[in-house]
Enzyme design. Structure first.
Site, PDB file in Angstrom:
ATOM      1  N   ASN A 130     -10.129  -0.177  -0.858  1.00 15.04           N
ATOM      2  CA  ASN A 130      -8.615  -0.040  -0.750  1.00 15.04           C
ATOM      3  C   ASN A 130      -8.049  -0.655  -1.835  1.00 15.04           C
ATOM      4  OD1 ASN A 130      -6.021  -0.380  -0.238  1.00 15.04           O
ATOM      5  ND2 ASN A 130      -5.978  -1.229   1.968  1.00 15.04           N
ATOM      6  N   HIS A 182      -3.593   7.437   2.031  1.00 11.88           N
ATOM      7  CA  HIS A 182      -3.800   6.041   1.528  1.00 11.88           C
ATOM      8  C   HIS A 182      -5.147   5.834   2.085  1.00 11.88           C
ATOM      9  CE1 HIS A 182      -3.916   1.756   0.794  1.00 11.88           C
ATOM     10  NE2 HIS A 182      -3.627   1.507   1.860  1.00 11.88           N
ATOM     11  N   CYS A 211       0.863  -1.134  -0.052  1.00 14.03           N
ATOM     12  CA  CYS A 211       0.141  -0.069   0.102  1.00 14.03           C
ATOM     13  C   CYS A 211       0.932   1.303   0.072  1.00 14.03           C
ATOM     14  CB  CYS A 211      -0.815   0.000   1.230  1.00 14.03           C
ATOM     15  SG  CYS A 211      -2.126  -1.359   1.178  1.00 14.03           S
TER      16      CYS A 211
HETATM   17  O1  UT7 Z   1      -3.981  -0.900   3.645  1.00 13.62           O
HETATM   18  C1  UT7 Z   1      -3.539  -1.005   5.023  1.00 13.62           C
HETATM   19  C2  UT7 Z   1      -3.990  -2.285   5.277  1.00 13.62           C
HETATM   20  N1  UT7 Z   1      -5.359  -2.367   5.977  1.00 13.62           N
HETATM   21  C3  UT7 Z   1      -5.664  -1.283   6.730  1.00 13.62           C
HETATM   22  O2  UT7 Z   1      -5.335  -0.453   7.052  1.00 13.62           O
HETATM   23  C4  UT7 Z   1      -6.878  -2.028   7.544  1.00 13.62           C
HETATM   24  C5  UT7 Z   1      -6.685  -1.937   9.068  1.00 13.62           C
HETATM   25  N2  UT7 Z   1      -7.626  -2.306   9.726  1.00 13.62           N
HETATM   26  C6  UT7 Z   1      -9.110  -2.044   9.942  1.00 13.62           C
HETATM   27  O3  UT7 Z   1      -9.471  -1.207   9.170  1.00 13.62           O
HETATM   28  C7  UT7 Z   1      -9.965  -2.677  10.761  1.00 13.62           C
HETATM   29  O4  UT7 Z   1      -9.232  -3.396  11.862  1.00 13.62           O
HETATM   30  C8  UT7 Z   1     -10.849  -3.629  10.359  1.00 13.62           C
HETATM   31  C9  UT7 Z   1     -11.934  -2.949   9.274  1.00 13.62           C
HETATM   32  C10 UT7 Z   1     -10.334  -4.754   9.383  1.00 13.62           C
HETATM   33  C11 UT7 Z   1     -11.820  -4.385  11.170  1.00 13.62           C
HETATM   34  O5  UT7 Z   1     -12.517  -3.536  12.085  1.00 13.62           O
HETATM   35  P1  UT7 Z   1     -12.339  -3.761  13.725  1.00 13.62           P
HETATM   36  O6  UT7 Z   1     -13.268  -2.728  14.392  1.00 13.62           O
HETATM   37  O7  UT7 Z   1     -10.916  -3.856  14.075  1.00 13.62           O
HETATM   38  O8  UT7 Z   1     -13.151  -5.288  13.739  1.00 13.62           O
HETATM   39  P2  UT7 Z   1     -12.648  -6.649  14.270  1.00 13.62           P
HETATM   40  O9  UT7 Z   1     -11.664  -7.284  13.329  1.00 13.62           O
HETATM   41  O10 UT7 Z   1     -12.377  -6.324  15.744  1.00 13.62           O
HETATM   42  O11 UT7 Z   1     -13.840  -7.386  14.213  1.00 13.62           O
HETATM   43  C12 UT7 Z   1     -15.169  -7.073  15.096  1.00 13.62           C
HETATM   44  C13 UT7 Z   1     -16.253  -8.279  14.755  1.00 13.62           C
HETATM   45  C14 UT7 Z   1     -15.641  -9.626  14.872  1.00 13.62           C
HETATM   46  O12 UT7 Z   1     -16.810 -10.413  15.487  1.00 13.62           O
HETATM   47  P3  UT7 Z   1     -16.771 -10.853  17.136  1.00 13.62           P
HETATM   48  O13 UT7 Z   1     -15.492 -11.556  17.374  1.00 13.62           O
HETATM   49  O14 UT7 Z   1     -16.810  -9.440  17.785  1.00 13.62           O
HETATM   50  O15 UT7 Z   1     -18.229 -11.606  17.323  1.00 13.62           O
HETATM   51  C15 UT7 Z   1     -15.583  -9.939  13.447  1.00 13.62           C
HETATM   52  O16 UT7 Z   1     -15.897 -11.080  13.276  1.00 13.62           O
HETATM   53  O17 UT7 Z   1     -16.878  -7.940  13.518  1.00 13.62           O
HETATM   54  C16 UT7 Z   1     -16.560  -9.036  12.772  1.00 13.62           C
HETATM   55  N3  UT7 Z   1     -16.650  -8.930  11.436  1.00 13.62           N
HETATM   56  C17 UT7 Z   1     -17.604  -8.913  10.642  1.00 13.62           C
HETATM   57  N4  UT7 Z   1     -18.755  -8.634  10.649  1.00 13.62           N
HETATM   58  C18 UT7 Z   1     -19.350  -8.474   9.679  1.00 13.62           C
HETATM   59  C19 UT7 Z   1     -15.098  -8.841  10.788  1.00 13.62           C
HETATM   60  N5  UT7 Z   1     -15.404  -8.636   9.547  1.00 13.62           N
HETATM   61  C20 UT7 Z   1     -16.726  -8.332   9.131  1.00 13.62           C
HETATM   62  C21 UT7 Z   1     -17.518  -8.326   8.194  1.00 13.62           C
HETATM   63  N6  UT7 Z   1     -18.935  -8.267   8.403  1.00 13.62           N
HETATM   64  N7  UT7 Z   1     -16.997  -8.141   6.899  1.00 13.62           N
END
Ligand code: UT7
Length: 315
Positions: A272, A242, A109
């Site tokens: 992204n 980004h 990225c």
């Molecule tokens: O380009 C550089 C690379 N990428 C980034 O910069 C991404 C950086 N990270 C992020 O943007 C965030 O960490 C994410 C958007 C990927 C995730 O958001 P989060 O607030 O950190 O969520 P999480 O991974 O802690 O997940 C929270 C909950 C989980 O469920 P439980 O365990 O709380 O029941 C996940 O299983 O959300 C669930 N979850 C989803 N639910 C519905 C994860 N992905 C999804 C989804 N739809 N697509």
């Protein structure tokens, strides 16, 4: 000096609702956590080089030149057409450029910032006069479409800029700052793929860890750039960050004390696109007249490696 910007997005748009029909997710979760509403996905057989070529042709047209006027192509991609040769050489041939050199850069990225730094340094050293700098990706091909934690976040696209040597140095790239920390190799990676593993692979990400680093590193690297040039955030006209997550973008803006009106956002419509997000955003903001001659523009990115960095440009 940047003399032209071009963008290309594949025709097919996939909305959050469409994804929600295929996997266990919802428009509400995706838009609330990331700000993403839709992404463009390349057609079958449409390759990174096709996207790069389309964006490059538009950038060259804006700059009023053609392939024969370019002496260096630096293409940032983590999804090259083949393991080798460099995708940049395919673009070189298609543009009718027979001299100079074309090569790829891999910083995921952060790739566009790395590519811009490379081209700028070559121009400064007198090794090139006019460079084509491209960010192009088809991340849809390296996504695990069963993994809702990653597949909803990415899209395909390409952006390109033409960079020209100038006399005087008042306008153009003021500085570039590049960083990496390989201790985070396994926090965002493809578990295989072309190269020494000999296996196909998919993108894997420790989302929260990447998030934590992104909000710190992107603002920090813009600060470094401003400091190196004796400038402050008050001098900035635009931040082009980004585009991975709207929350990361807003947090970076807040840290730099910039109102969101000064921050270019495309993540809602494009998701992204890795190395392509910054040149895509530049092309949009130049085309609609937001970024104008004489303005101070900061770009910053963070990605796998981890890599991160910034570029400060007097437009
Ligand atoms: O380009 C550089 C690379 N990428 C980034 O910069 C991404 C950086 N990270 C992020 O943007 C965030 O960490 C994410 C958007 C990927 C995730 O958001 P989060 O607030 O950190 O969520 P999480 O991974 O802690 O997940 C929270 C909950 C989980 O469920 P439980 O365990 O709380 O029941 C996940 O299983 O959300 C669930 N979850 C989803 N639910 C519905 C994860 N992905 C999804 C989804 N739809 N697509």
């Amino acid at each position: 000096m940047v003399t032209g910007c071009g963008a290309y997005l594949p025709e097919r748009i996939v909305t959050n609702d469409e994804l929600a029909r295929r996997i266990d997710t919802s428009d509400e979760w995706i838009s609330k956590r990331t700000g993403i509403r839709q992404r463009h996905i390349a057609a079958d057989g449409e390759l990174t080089s096709d996207l790069a070529l389309a964006a490059s042709r538009r950038a060259l047209e804006k700059a009023g030149c053609d392939g024969g006027d370019i002496d260096i192509i630096v293409l940032a991609t983590a999804t090259p057409d083949n393991t080798f040769p460099a995708t940049a050489t395919k673009v070189q041939a298609a543009l009718g450029m027979t001299g100079g050199a074309a090569f790829d850069i891999q910083a995921v990225c952060t790739g566009f910032i790395y590519a811009l730094a490379m081209a700028d340094n070559m121009i400064r050293l007198g090794q090139a006069n006019r460079a084509l700098v491209i960010g192009a990706e088809v991340f849809s091909r390296i996504l695990d479409w069963e993994d809702r934690g990653t597949c909803v976040l990415f899209g395909d696209g390409a952006g390109a800029v033409v960079l020209e040597a100038t006399e005087g140095g008042e306008r153009g790239i003021l500085s570039t700052h590049l960083f990496s920390d390989g201790r985070n190799y396994n926090s965002l990676f493809v578990d295989g793929g072309p190269g020494s593993t000999g296996t196909a692979g998919y993108l894997r990400m420790a989302g929260k860890e990447v998030y934590r680093h992104a909000v710190v590193r992107m603002a920090e690297s813009v600060d470094r750039a401003l400091e190196a040039n004796g400038l402050s955030h008050h001098d900035l006209d635009w931040l082009v960050p980004h585009q991975a997550n709207l929350r990361i973008i807003e947090s970076t803006g807040r840290k730099l004390e910039l109102p969101m009106e000064k921050v270019i956002v495309t993540v809602d419509r494009q998701a992204n696109t890795s190395a392509a997000t910054i040149p895509l955003a530049l092309a949009e903001a130049c085309d609609d007249g937001r970024i104008a001659k004489g303005q101070l523009v900061a770009m910053t990115a963070m990605g796998g490696g981890f890599t991160w960095g910034s570029a400060l440009v007097r437009w």
